[in-house]
Design an enzyme around this catalytic site. Structure first.
Site, PDB file in Angstrom:
ATOM      1  N   GLU A   1     -98.237 -51.879   9.765  1.00  0.00           N
ATOM      2  CA  GLU A   1     -97.467 -50.750   9.240  1.00  0.00           C
ATOM      3  C   GLU A   1     -97.238 -49.710  10.333  1.00  0.00           C
ATOM      4  O   GLU A   1     -98.173 -49.255  10.975  1.00  0.00           O
ATOM      5  CB  GLU A   1     -98.244 -50.117   8.069  1.00  0.00           C
ATOM      6  CG  GLU A   1     -97.670 -48.800   7.593  1.00  0.00           C
ATOM      7  CD  GLU A   1     -98.567 -48.121   6.552  1.00  0.00           C
ATOM      8  OE1 GLU A   1     -99.657 -48.650   6.262  1.00  0.00           O
ATOM      9  OE2 GLU A   1     -98.163 -47.074   6.030  1.00  0.00           O
TER      10      GLU A   1
ATOM     11  N   ASP B   1    -102.355 -48.752   6.583  1.00  0.00           N
ATOM     12  CA  ASP B   1    -103.241 -47.593   6.551  1.00  0.00           C
ATOM     13  C   ASP B   1    -104.060 -47.583   5.264  1.00  0.00           C
ATOM     14  O   ASP B   1    -103.660 -48.146   4.256  1.00  0.00           O
ATOM     15  CB  ASP B   1    -102.417 -46.294   6.615  1.00  0.00           C
ATOM     16  CG  ASP B   1    -101.799 -46.097   7.995  1.00  0.00           C
ATOM     17  OD1 ASP B   1    -102.335 -46.690   8.956  1.00  0.00           O
ATOM     18  OD2 ASP B   1    -100.794 -45.375   8.098  1.00  0.00           O
TER      19      ASP B   1
ATOM     20  N   ASP C   1    -104.386 -45.556   2.966  1.00  0.00           N
ATOM     21  CA  ASP C   1    -103.954 -44.498   2.051  1.00  0.00           C
ATOM     22  C   ASP C   1    -103.038 -45.093   0.984  1.00  0.00           C
ATOM     23  O   ASP C   1    -102.832 -46.300   0.942  1.00  0.00           O
ATOM     24  CB  ASP C   1    -103.259 -43.371   2.820  1.00  0.00           C
ATOM     25  CG  ASP C   1    -102.069 -43.873   3.621  1.00  0.00           C
ATOM     26  OD1 ASP C   1    -101.648 -45.039   3.397  1.00  0.00           O
ATOM     27  OD2 ASP C   1    -101.560 -43.126   4.474  1.00  0.00           O
TER      28      ASP C   1
ATOM     29  N   ASP D   1     -99.769 -44.947   0.551  1.00  0.00           N
ATOM     30  CA  ASP D   1     -98.616 -45.656   1.098  1.00  0.00           C
ATOM     31  C   ASP D   1     -99.018 -47.017   1.633  1.00  0.00           C
ATOM     32  O   ASP D   1     -98.325 -48.008   1.434  1.00  0.00           O
ATOM     33  CB  ASP D   1     -97.981 -44.837   2.232  1.00  0.00           C
ATOM     34  CG  ASP D   1     -97.058 -43.753   1.696  1.00  0.00           C
ATOM     35  OD1 ASP D   1     -96.833 -43.746   0.464  1.00  0.00           O
ATOM     36  OD2 ASP D   1     -96.574 -42.936   2.501  1.00  0.00           O
TER      37      ASP D   1
END
Ligand code: TSJ
Length: 663
Positions: free
Chosen positions: A453, A526, A528, A530
């Protein structure tokens, strides 16, 4: 030595011979329970968590058989304190009188004599169900620390207990009177066999119990977890059976019709010379507004992942009936190309369930139904019911035919467009994307593709990797949600196109896992919201367009660290909160000592990324092997659907999804 020989003969002769000799009233002694303990894998596949739960399925199957025979409508499965399991039904009760062949009581026969046909692999491939009782209970007994059985029957309450390995410790005796009937079995798995774990998973048992309730309409199944402070309990009871199953799957997919097309029938067949039995066939179909097909098939309540003759019969039927109807109603004019099965299945959710007295399973994982007589029966049953539905529900028929006709037009348009593009540009589909930093090795077995990503993390990964075996493909922004986009749109998406070309095996239905260029596809996002969204989008894409990649375990999820503690010039990494605490303790850090919380991969430089996430010697990765496509379906449906509520649970469900993966 003697026993070795016995084992050997069972392996050699296998299922066919055992099966020919098997008869509900003609129970054969094949070998002692000792053989099961010697090679548990032969009977339950593994002695890991899957094998452990197989024990429960084996016992439940007996109660389901009793329900299918029409004598039982309630089954309660309880996980007790101490990780024992109790299965209780309200059937006729296992026979207690003496069986002529064995000279033992019926109960003792069922629990101590290994039955032919009771052999089943990791996949539950060799499972004979539907009226043939007692199959497998002796295997469970052999692998238990102890087991006890209570039977209520003919006014009497009977009890028998077995010790380690299935040896009788208390013979069957009448211990009282009763007005009820039924069988209750409790067992404790032998911890010297199940070395990994003897802890049952409530979720696993609940999911299977719910599936059994869908597949066997009218049977009320309850699952109870009595291990915690407060007991947990769920009951599943579907009068509509697979009709409700399809409704549930389509719940968040936007069904385009209210009704469900239901098909049912049976036929008596001679499945072996001189042996006849009924083959039952059921199917339920409903269309939704998506562009993907969701079709699950079962034989004797076992999910036939690899399809087989029942699915072939189903496809024959829908193609025949839909095209005939389309021609009659002038959807298709003279000379127009007929609808393909893919056209007809776009947006279709269906369950196909057959029950067969002598199923033959084939395929890599023995989950492909092989009985050739099934093809015609399913084709007839589904054909007739579908035809009837279309004529009786002309309004719904229009909705369905419109949808299929659109799928067909889109397919033809896509084909033309693709041909044009290829002709004009001379583009070869094998040209690797420019963004891909490939590895030098061309041996797929040792090659890994990191899908990363963000460009900055992609840059670190490109520099930090082992160039011989590790390739990096950075993703820019989000990828398309394949659950909600048409095929052409999906293939227009640059990120998707790059992945398809990089991986090299094409896409379903032609995806060829033997052609993939990397045997590890590692998703690196990541930690998180997203990141987890992108991860689910990628997994969904693989699941829909390269399913074997997932089912055969080629997909991984990278585990970058969450924290870094710098101490005396050395970096210490923690992958979760617990580890962070351990590090703090071990280094004897004062409260308030600073540590870094990684918000994204981009915060790590090449070396750090190599040390923590890429280096095969030190990294941690999760392997994605969805063993149950149906559970995956529910998770994907919840995650990707339009409905708001499931989306709210996004984080929660995403956690569940990852937990569902075999790691
Ligand atoms: F497998 C098992 F023994 F462990 C077991 C069997 C476990 C549980 C929870 C239930 C059962 C079971 C067996 N429930 N119901 C039955 N039914 C019979 O075994 C049965 C009873 C009567 C007759 C008959 O012909 O009269 C036939 C059968 C197969």
């Amino acid at each position: 030595m003697e026993e070795e020989k016995v084992n050997h003969s069972v392996e050699e002769e296998g299922f066919d011979k055992a099966d020919q000799n098997y008869d509900a009233s003609d129970i054969q002694v094949l070998e002692g329970l000792e053989a099961v303990r010697k090679r548990p894998g032969m009977y339950i596949g593994t002695t890991g968590p899957n094998g452990l739960h197989h024990l429960v399925w084996e016992i439940i199957d007996n109660s389901i058989d009793e329900a299918l025979a029409g004598y039982c409508d309630q089954i309660i499965v309880t996980i007790n304190k101490g990780n024992t399991v109790t299965v209780k039904d309200n059937g006729r009760g296992v026979p207690v009188d003496i069986v002529a062949k064995s000279g033992l009581s019926g109960v003792e026969t069922v629990f101590t004599i290994l039955h032919a046909g009771g052999k089943f692999g990791e996949t539950s491939g060799y499972k004979v169900s539907g009226g043939l009782h007692g199959v497998g209970a002796s295997v469970v007994n052999a692998l238990s620390d102890w087991m006890e059985v209570t039977v209520h029957k003919n006014g009497g309450k009977y009890y028998i207990k077995f010790g380690k390995g299935g040896k009788v410790t208390e013979h069957l005796k009448r211990i009282g009177d009763t007005t009820e009937s039924g069988t209750t079995v409790t067992f404790k798995p032998d911890p010297t066999i199940f070395l990994d774990t003897v802890e049952f998973s409530y979720d696993t048992i609940r999911d299977r119990v719910r599936q059994m309730a869908y597949l066997n309409r009218g049977v009320k199944l309850t699952v109870i977890d009595d291990r915690g402070e407060t007991p947990v309990q769920e009951t599943f009871h579907y009068e509509g059976g697979i009709i409700e199953y399809v409704k549930n799957i389509n719940m968040n997919k936007g069904p385009i019709m209210d009704d469900i097309i239901y098909c049912e029938g049976f036929e008596e067949v001679e499945y072996l010379p001189g042996k006849s039995g009924k083959i039952y066939c059921e199917a339920a179909i409903q269309y939704n507004e998506s562009y993907t097909k969701t079709i699950f098939s079962f034989c004797n309540n076992i999910n036939t992942h690899e399809g087989g003759t029942h699915e072939e019969g189903f496809r024959l039927a829908i193609q025949r009936v839909i095209n005939a109807y389309a021609i009659e109603k002038k959807y298709l004019k003279d000379g127009e190309e007929k609808y393909t099965v893919d056209d007809i299945q776009e947006g279709m959710t269906a369950i196909i369930s057959v029950k067969h007295p002598n199923p033959q399973y084939e395929g890599q994982t023995k989950t492909k139904l092989g009985n050739t007589e099934v093809r015609k029966i399913v084709s007839q049953v589904v054909g007739e019911s579908l035809k009837r539905f279309l004529y009786e529900n002309p309004k719904t028929a229009i909705l369905i035919l419109d949808k299929i006709s659109m799928a067909s037009k889109a397919r033809m348009a896509a084909r033309t467009a693709q041909e044009n593009v290829r002709r004009k540009s001379g583009l070869e589909l094998t040209t690797l994307p420019g963004k891909l930093a490939d590895c030098s090795s061309k041996n797929p077995e040792e090659c890994e593709l990191y899908i990363v990503e963000g460009n900055s993390a992609g840059g670190s990964a490109k520099n930090g990797r082992d160039r011989d075996t590790q390739a990096v493909l950075p993703l820019r922004g989000k990828i398309i949600n394949v659950e909600k986009a048409r095929h052409e749109k999906v293939f227009d998406n640059a990120e998707i196109g790059n992945m398809i070309v990089a991986i090299g095996g094409g896409v379903d239905p032609q995806f060829d896992v033997t052609k993939i260029r990397y045997h590890k596809i590692v998703i690196m996002t990541d930690a998180d919201v997203d990141g987890s969204h992108i991860r689910v989008l990628l997994l969904t894409f693989f699941y829909r367009y390269m399913r074997d990649l997932i089912t055969q375990g080629y997909v991984y999820i990278a585990q970058p660290p969450l924290y870094k503690v710098d101490y005396h010039g050395k970096a210490y990494y923690a992958y979760n909160d617990e580890q962070l605490e351990v590090i703090k303790k071990q280094l004897d850090l004062k409260p308030g000592y600073p540590f870094q919380r990684y918000k994204g991969l981009g915060e790590m430089d090449d070396h750090q990324l190599w040390d923590t996430t890429l280096n095969p010697k030190t990294r941690k990765m999760l392997r994605v092997t969805l063993s149950d496509a149906i559970e995956a379906e529910q998770v994907f449906t919840d995650l990707m659907g339009d409905e708001v509520q499931p989306r709210k649970d996004f984080i929660h469900k995403n956690a569940k999804f990852v937990k569902n993966l075999d790691i």
